[in-house]
Every structure is written in structure tokens, then in C-alpha cells.
Write a protein that holds these residues in place. Structure first.
Motif, PDB file in Angstrom:
ATOM      1  N   TYR A   1      12.400  -0.046   3.794  1.00  0.00           N
ATOM      2  CA  TYR A   1      12.674  -1.316   3.129  1.00  0.00           C
ATOM      3  C   TYR A   1      13.171  -2.353   4.130  1.00  0.00           C
ATOM      4  O   TYR A   1      12.715  -3.496   4.125  1.00  0.00           O
ATOM      5  CB  TYR A   1      13.709  -1.113   2.016  1.00  0.00           C
ATOM      6  CG  TYR A   1      14.196  -2.407   1.417  1.00  0.00           C
ATOM      7  CD1 TYR A   1      13.410  -3.113   0.508  1.00  0.00           C
ATOM      8  CD2 TYR A   1      15.431  -2.939   1.766  1.00  0.00           C
ATOM      9  CE1 TYR A   1      13.847  -4.304  -0.037  1.00  0.00           C
ATOM     10  CE2 TYR A   1      15.878  -4.126   1.230  1.00  0.00           C
ATOM     11  CZ  TYR A   1      15.074  -4.809   0.330  1.00  0.00           C
ATOM     12  OH  TYR A   1      15.510  -5.984  -0.208  1.00  0.00           O
ATOM     13  N   LEU A   2      14.113  -1.950   4.984  1.00  0.00           N
ATOM     14  CA  LEU A   2      14.644  -2.891   5.970  1.00  0.00           C
ATOM     15  C   LEU A   2      13.577  -3.317   6.975  1.00  0.00           C
ATOM     16  O   LEU A   2      13.536  -4.471   7.384  1.00  0.00           O
ATOM     17  CB  LEU A   2      15.839  -2.277   6.697  1.00  0.00           C
ATOM     18  CG  LEU A   2      17.106  -2.112   5.856  1.00  0.00           C
ATOM     19  CD1 LEU A   2      18.174  -1.383   6.647  1.00  0.00           C
ATOM     20  CD2 LEU A   2      17.604  -3.444   5.357  1.00  0.00           C
ATOM     21  N   LYS A   3      12.702  -2.401   7.337  1.00  0.00           N
ATOM     22  CA  LYS A   3      11.626  -2.728   8.261  1.00  0.00           C
ATOM     23  C   LYS A   3      10.667  -3.735   7.627  1.00  0.00           C
ATOM     24  O   LYS A   3      10.288  -4.726   8.245  1.00  0.00           O
ATOM     25  CB  LYS A   3      10.870  -1.459   8.659  1.00  0.00           C
ATOM     26  CG  LYS A   3       9.792  -1.684   9.676  1.00  0.00           C
ATOM     27  CD  LYS A   3       9.106  -0.369  10.030  1.00  0.00           C
ATOM     28  CE  LYS A   3       7.961  -0.603  10.985  1.00  0.00           C
ATOM     29  NZ  LYS A   3       7.246   0.627  11.272  1.00  0.00           N
ATOM     30  N   ASN A   4      10.295  -3.507   6.376  1.00  0.00           N
ATOM     31  CA  ASN A   4       9.404  -4.423   5.667  1.00  0.00           C
ATOM     32  C   ASN A   4      10.109  -5.747   5.410  1.00  0.00           C
ATOM     33  O   ASN A   4       9.484  -6.820   5.515  1.00  0.00           O
ATOM     34  CB  ASN A   4       8.933  -3.830   4.351  1.00  0.00           C
ATOM     35  CG  ASN A   4       7.984  -2.672   4.556  1.00  0.00           C
ATOM     36  OD1 ASN A   4       7.333  -2.565   5.610  1.00  0.00           O
ATOM     37  ND2 ASN A   4       7.886  -1.810   3.581  1.00  0.00           N
ATOM     38  N   HIS A   5      11.347  -5.706   5.069  1.00  0.00           N
ATOM     39  CA  HIS A   5      12.102  -6.930   4.763  1.00  0.00           C
ATOM     40  C   HIS A   5      12.286  -7.787   6.018  1.00  0.00           C
ATOM     41  O   HIS A   5      12.178  -8.994   5.975  1.00  0.00           O
ATOM     42  CB  HIS A   5      13.463  -6.540   4.164  1.00  0.00           C
ATOM     43  CG  HIS A   5      14.216  -7.686   3.583  1.00  0.00           C
ATOM     44  ND1 HIS A   5      13.777  -8.353   2.455  1.00  0.00           N
ATOM     45  CD2 HIS A   5      15.361  -8.287   3.974  1.00  0.00           C
ATOM     46  CE1 HIS A   5      14.637  -9.311   2.181  1.00  0.00           C
ATOM     47  NE2 HIS A   5      15.612  -9.291   3.087  1.00  0.00           N
ATOM     48  N   LYS A   6      12.530  -7.127   7.147  1.00  0.00           N
ATOM     49  CA  LYS A   6      12.726  -7.835   8.402  1.00  0.00           C
ATOM     50  C   LYS A   6      11.413  -8.471   8.863  1.00  0.00           C
ATOM     51  O   LYS A   6      11.395  -9.585   9.349  1.00  0.00           O
ATOM     52  CB  LYS A   6      13.235  -6.884   9.485  1.00  0.00           C
ATOM     53  CG  LYS A   6      13.575  -7.579  10.785  1.00  0.00           C
ATOM     54  CD  LYS A   6      14.001  -6.576  11.850  1.00  0.00           C
ATOM     55  CE  LYS A   6      15.450  -6.219  11.647  1.00  0.00           C
ATOM     56  NZ  LYS A   6      15.964  -5.378  12.754  1.00  0.00           N
ATOM     57  N   SER A   7      10.288  -7.769   8.679  1.00  0.00           N
ATOM     58  CA  SER A   7       9.001  -8.300   9.141  1.00  0.00           C
ATOM     59  C   SER A   7       8.541  -9.478   8.281  1.00  0.00           C
ATOM     60  O   SER A   7       7.887 -10.376   8.781  1.00  0.00           O
ATOM     61  CB  SER A   7       7.936  -7.202   9.148  1.00  0.00           C
ATOM     62  OG  SER A   7       7.670  -6.768   7.837  1.00  0.00           O
ATOM     63  N   THR A   8       8.897  -9.517   7.008  1.00  0.00           N
ATOM     64  CA  THR A   8       8.492 -10.632   6.152  1.00  0.00           C
ATOM     65  C   THR A   8       9.320 -11.875   6.431  1.00  0.00           C
ATOM     66  O   THR A   8       8.836 -12.988   6.301  1.00  0.00           O
ATOM     67  CB  THR A   8       8.603 -10.277   4.656  1.00  0.00           C
ATOM     68  OG1 THR A   8       9.929  -9.881   4.371  1.00  0.00           O
ATOM     69  CG2 THR A   8       7.631  -9.190   4.288  1.00  0.00           C
ATOM     70  N   HIS A   9      10.582 -11.703   6.840  1.00  0.00           N
ATOM     71  CA  HIS A   9      11.436 -12.854   7.130  1.00  0.00           C
ATOM     72  C   HIS A   9      11.232 -13.398   8.542  1.00  0.00           C
ATOM     73  O   HIS A   9      11.593 -14.539   8.825  1.00  0.00           O
ATOM     74  CB  HIS A   9      12.907 -12.494   6.949  1.00  0.00           C
ATOM     75  CG  HIS A   9      13.334 -12.485   5.519  1.00  0.00           C
ATOM     76  ND1 HIS A   9      12.939 -13.445   4.614  1.00  0.00           N
ATOM     77  CD2 HIS A   9      14.108 -11.628   4.828  1.00  0.00           C
ATOM     78  CE1 HIS A   9      13.468 -13.176   3.440  1.00  0.00           C
ATOM     79  NE2 HIS A   9      14.177 -12.054   3.539  1.00  0.00           N
ATOM     80  N   SER A  10      10.674 -12.609   9.423  1.00  0.00           N
ATOM     81  CA  SER A  10      10.489 -13.085  10.796  1.00  0.00           C
ATOM     82  C   SER A  10       9.256 -13.970  10.937  1.00  0.00           C
ATOM     83  O   SER A  10       9.106 -14.662  11.922  1.00  0.00           O
ATOM     84  CB  SER A  10      10.401 -11.895  11.746  1.00  0.00           C
ATOM     85  OG  SER A  10       9.262 -11.136  11.471  1.00  0.00           O
ATOM     86  N   LYS A  11       8.386 -13.974   9.944  1.00  0.00           N
ATOM     87  CA  LYS A  11       7.168 -14.782  10.025  1.00  0.00           C
ATOM     88  C   LYS A  11       7.398 -16.211   9.635  1.00  0.00           C
ATOM     89  O   LYS A  11       8.206 -16.694   9.024  1.00  0.00           O
ATOM     90  CB  LYS A  11       6.073 -14.195   9.142  1.00  0.00           C
ATOM     91  CG  LYS A  11       5.582 -12.881   9.680  1.00  0.00           C
ATOM     92  CD  LYS A  11       4.496 -12.366   8.816  1.00  0.00           C
ATOM     93  CE  LYS A  11       4.002 -11.032   9.356  1.00  0.00           C
ATOM     94  NZ  LYS A  11       2.949 -10.489   8.590  1.00  0.00           N
TER      95      LYS A  11
END
Length: 84
Positions: free
Chosen positions: A74-84
Motif C-alpha cells: 500500500y505504501l509503495k503504491n501510495h508513494k508512487s501515485t503521489h510522486s507523479k
């Protein structure tokens, strides 16, 4: 066996283990059971507690590991969506 079925089986194991622990404790505390059955009654109650612990503890560890993996994803997916 699917992961949902494994988790359901482990949760059932936890509940059964906790019920056995409470049952064993109740048998030891009740003077009626220990007076009537003597040392065999204490052994039966201790066996209930031991089986309950065996059922409940390893499943809690496994479920904790599963939850940690899910949180990591979840944190990996959440971090990748906010970094874009």
C-alpha cells in the motif's frame, strides 16, 4: 487454497485457541472440577491451555506478517501515485 480462505482458517484457529485458553483457565479456577478430578483435572485444564496457545500464537504471527506485506504494498503504491 486462496489467501482469503487461509486467512479465514487462521482467524478461526485464533478464536478456537482463545476459547480453549479461557476454558482451561476456567477449569483450573473452578474448585468443583479440580476436587472431583484431582490431578487428572489439572492435567486436562493445562492441556486445554497448551493446545489453545499452540493454536493462537503462530497464527497471530502469520497474520501480522501478511498485514505488514499488505501495508508495504500500500505504501509503495501510495508513494508512487503521489510522486507523479
Amino acid at each position: 487454497m486462496s489467501q482469503t480462505m487461509i486467512i479465514r482458517l487462521l482467524k478461526t484457529s485464533i478464536v478456537l485457541g482463545l476459547c480453549l485458553i479461557v476454558t482451561g483457565h476456567t477449569l483450573i479456577v473452578s474448585s468443583y472440577f479440580t476436587v472431583n478430578h484431582g490431578i487428572k483435572g489439572i492435567i486436562i485444564a493445562a492441556a486445554c491451555i497448551a493446545v489453545g496457545v499452540l493454536l493462537s500464537l503462530p497464527t497471530k504471527i502469520y497474520l501480522t506478517v501478511l498485514l505488514m506485506e499488505a501495508e508495504k504494498r500500500y505504501l509503495k503504491n501510495h508513494k508512487s501515485t503521489h510522486s507523479k
